[in-house]
Design a protein around this motif. Structure first.
Motif, PDB file in Angstrom:
ATOM      1  N   GLY A 121       0.801  -1.217   0.000  1.00 37.43           N
ATOM      2  CA  GLY A 121       0.000   0.000   0.000  1.00 37.43           C
ATOM      3  C   GLY A 121       0.833   1.266   0.000  1.00 37.43           C
ATOM      4  O   GLY A 121       2.062   1.251   0.014  1.00 37.43           O
ATOM      5  N   LYS A 122       0.101   2.395   0.001  1.00 35.11           N
ATOM      6  CA  LYS A 122       0.752   3.703  -0.077  1.00 35.11           C
ATOM      7  C   LYS A 122       1.271   4.165   1.293  1.00 35.11           C
ATOM      8  O   LYS A 122       0.717   3.818   2.324  1.00 35.11           O
ATOM      9  CB  LYS A 122      -0.241   4.738  -0.621  1.00 35.11           C
ATOM     10  CG  LYS A 122      -0.681   4.477  -2.050  1.00 35.11           C
ATOM     11  CD  LYS A 122      -1.522   5.612  -2.603  1.00 35.11           C
ATOM     12  CE  LYS A 122      -2.889   5.689  -1.980  1.00 35.11           C
ATOM     13  NZ  LYS A 122      -3.747   6.710  -2.624  1.00 35.11           N
ATOM     14  N   THR A 123       2.334   4.953   1.247  1.00 33.49           N
ATOM     15  CA  THR A 123       2.892   5.532   2.465  1.00 33.49           C
ATOM     16  C   THR A 123       2.557   7.016   2.521  1.00 33.49           C
ATOM     17  O   THR A 123       2.903   7.777   1.622  1.00 33.49           O
ATOM     18  CB  THR A 123       4.421   5.354   2.502  1.00 33.49           C
ATOM     19  OG1 THR A 123       4.732   3.959   2.482  1.00 33.49           O
ATOM     20  CG2 THR A 123       4.997   5.981   3.761  1.00 33.49           C
ATOM     21  N   ARG A 124       1.868   7.400   3.574  1.00 31.88           N
ATOM     22  CA  ARG A 124       1.543   8.810   3.793  1.00 31.88           C
ATOM     23  C   ARG A 124       1.979   9.162   5.206  1.00 31.88           C
ATOM     24  O   ARG A 124       1.679   8.424   6.144  1.00 31.88           O
ATOM     25  CB  ARG A 124       0.046   9.064   3.624  1.00 31.88           C
ATOM     26  CG  ARG A 124      -0.542   8.497   2.335  1.00 31.88           C
ATOM     27  CD  ARG A 124      -2.068   8.511   2.423  1.00 31.88           C
ATOM     28  NE  ARG A 124      -2.691   7.717   1.390  1.00 31.88           N
ATOM     29  CZ  ARG A 124      -2.899   6.407   1.469  1.00 31.88           C
ATOM     30  NH1 ARG A 124      -2.467   5.724   2.523  1.00 31.88           N
ATOM     31  NH2 ARG A 124      -3.527   5.773   0.501  1.00 31.88           N
ATOM     32  N   ARG A 125       2.684  10.284   5.347  1.00 31.21           N
ATOM     33  CA  ARG A 125       3.169  10.689   6.662  1.00 31.21           C
ATOM     34  C   ARG A 125       2.698  12.101   6.969  1.00 31.21           C
ATOM     35  O   ARG A 125       2.535  12.935   6.065  1.00 31.21           O
ATOM     36  CB  ARG A 125       4.693  10.635   6.717  1.00 31.21           C
ATOM     37  CG  ARG A 125       5.277   9.258   6.447  1.00 31.21           C
ATOM     38  CD  ARG A 125       6.757   9.188   6.807  1.00 31.21           C
ATOM     39  NE  ARG A 125       7.553  10.192   6.098  1.00 31.21           N
ATOM     40  CZ  ARG A 125       8.859  10.380   6.274  1.00 31.21           C
ATOM     41  NH1 ARG A 125       9.510   9.621   7.149  1.00 31.21           N
ATOM     42  NH2 ARG A 125       9.515  11.286   5.578  1.00 31.21           N
ATOM     43  N   LEU A 126       2.491  12.361   8.255  1.00 34.14           N
ATOM     44  CA  LEU A 126       2.119  13.689   8.708  1.00 34.14           C
ATOM     45  C   LEU A 126       3.266  14.250   9.535  1.00 34.14           C
ATOM     46  O   LEU A 126       3.662  13.658  10.548  1.00 34.14           O
ATOM     47  CB  LEU A 126       0.844  13.636   9.548  1.00 34.14           C
ATOM     48  CG  LEU A 126       0.277  14.989   9.976  1.00 34.14           C
ATOM     49  CD1 LEU A 126      -0.259  15.753   8.765  1.00 34.14           C
ATOM     50  CD2 LEU A 126      -0.825  14.813  11.020  1.00 34.14           C
ATOM     51  N   ALA A 127       3.800  15.372   9.099  1.00 35.09           N
ATOM     52  CA  ALA A 127       4.889  16.038   9.822  1.00 35.09           C
ATOM     53  C   ALA A 127       4.282  17.013  10.829  1.00 35.09           C
ATOM     54  O   ALA A 127       3.469  17.861  10.462  1.00 35.09           O
ATOM     55  CB  ALA A 127       5.792  16.781   8.844  1.00 35.09           C
TER      56      ALA A 127
END
Length: 462
Positions: A121-127
């Protein structure tokens, strides 16, 4: 999930997420430029709560996320944004409301169970900036992930042995100790109902009993129902009811998730976790309706239905826990369909006679967006558990099927008498329809709120 939250200083660039209302949207669009304005018009985006849109901007792409005038429409609302985002790094624009709660909702929605998939799956990060306590959120996310992963694992790969080894691994990680009682040794050590429920399986029943922390600290004991698969036994379930029974160890999974949070945060308690691990199978030696079982407590129990097995193994485990009079005793179990009929899949009931603890749980659960609902231990309903041939029946014998979740809790209450405060949670352990912060599948229910309760009580901080 922990990896989905990073510090702003650790990423070279990220896409801003702007909180907008229908009233503030024009002002935000003024700062983003005409391309963003035109894109909103084409997509008929008006900034309504919990709606979102990825737009082009003068300095690159941006995300618009609708909130209410007073803040997020739901504490975990930002999680609803995750599935539609492209891979990449994002950050909350200046002025975004409730940044820590928003970050939690985002991270909880990044979960996916990929053990059996080639594509992860996709990797999404919140900084996030320094106002967000990443250590605390990471502790919570690790506990939730442990619970979800265990529930989602099918029973062919998660038997009684594997579940008990998950207890071993968790306590080894944090320096705890304990033991596992297996098979016929359950009879030698007086766990007759755990043995009776699990003996028909080719995978031997067992009971894991582990401790952590200073022996002189307040005793907090967690007991979790570890039925790795429930066929119903000789009272065999129909196929439609058996389909999700890999989640029948959801109580154990949630207890381990909560234990993970407690140990990782080093709460000043002496933690004990007891998990009876069994498979309720069908064989010639399976326990039967009408059998009378002895229990660790000494009470004899008439079997009314072999599909009500969870309360039997919990009874032996609770009796063991109660012998040392812990300050707080918590049990969690995917126990009754009646609880789901009454409150649905998202709102687990809990039972306790401790008014102060009940209020603390209600307040903390609501604040954590981890909903729970108190139900009564209505003593007159104990008569529904009367037996003419044993001390107690484990199911309602009235013939009407009334108050299934309450009578299950009342049955368990007969095995707890020395504990300071006891609370029982009848959880579902599953999200049937995806929602913000809660992907479809195995779910941690109640443990984020309980972690806050225990942190407040024993560490003086949430």
């Amino acid at each position: 999930m922990r990896e989905s939250l990073v510090r702003k200083s650790d990423v070279s660039s990220s896409t801003p997420i702007h909180a907008v209302t229908e009233a503030s949207l024009p002002q935000v669009l003024d700062g983003l430029g005409s391309a963003a304005l035109n894109w909103c018009k084409v997509n008929d985006f008006a900034g309504k709560p919990a709606t979102s849109l990825l737009v082009p901007g003068a300095d690159g792409a941006a995300v618009l996320f609708g909130v209410e005038d007073g803040g997020l429409s739901h504490p975990l609302a930002l999680g609803g944004l995750v599935a539609g985002l492209p891979e990449g790094d994002y950050h909350l624009a200046e002025g975004f409301p409730d940044p820590e709660q928003a970050a939690l909702g985002f991270a909880l929605s990044t979960y996916s169970f990929t053990r059996y998939l080639k594509n992860e799956g996709k990797t999404r990060r919140l900084a996030v900036d320094e106002t967000v306590d990443l250590d605390r959120l990471g502790t919570i996310l690790d506990g939730v992930q442990l619970a979800r992963d265990l529930i989602n694992t099918p029973a062919n790969d998660l038997g009684p042995g594997e579940l008990s080894q998950a207890v071993v691994a968790l306590f080894k990680q944090h320096g705890g100790t304990g033991r596992i009682v297996i098979g016929e040794d359950l009879l030698e050590e007086n766990f007759p109902m755990v043995h009776a429920v699990g003996k028909a399986s080719s995978r031997a029943p067992r009971l894991a009993d582990f401790t952590w922390g200073d022996e002189a600290a307040p005793k907090v004991t967690l007991v979790g129902k570890g039925v790795i698969f429930d066929t119903g036994g000789l009272n065999l379930k129909p196929g439609s009811s058996m389909a999700l029974m890999k989640k029948d160890m959801g109580g154990a999974a949630n207890v381990l998730g909560l234990a993970s949070m407690i140990m990782a945060s080093k709460l000043p308690v002496r933690l004990r976790v007891i998990v009876p691990c069994v498979e309720n199978a069908v064989a010639g030696n399976a326990f039967r309706p009408g059998d009378i079982l002895s229990s660790r407590k000494g009470l004899t129990v008439e079997i009314g239905n072999t599909d009500a097995e969870g309360r039997l193994i919990l009874a032996d485990a609770l009796a063991l826990a109660d012998e040392e009079s812990p300050e707080i005793l918590i049990d969690m179990a995917t126990l009754t369909g009646a609880a789901r009929v009454a409150l649905g899949p998202d709102l687990p009931p809990y039972y306790t006679d401790d008014e102060e603890l009940a209020e603390d749980i209600a307040v903390m659960a609501e604040a954590a967006a981890d909903p729970l609902w108190r139900m009564p231990l209505w003593q007159p309903y104990l008569k529904y558990l009367d037996s003419k041939v044993a001390d107690i029946n484990h199911i309602n014998t009235s013939g009407a099927g009334f108050a299934g979740s309450i009578t299950a809790a009342l049955f368990l209450s007969r095995f707890v008498e020395n504990t300071g405060s006891w609370v029982h949670f009848d959880i579902f352990g599953w999200t049937p329809m995806e929602k913000p912060g809660k992907p479809m599948g195995g779910e941690a229910q109640g443990i984020r709120g309980l972690f806050d309760v225990l942190s407040e009580r024993f560490a003086g901080a949430q």
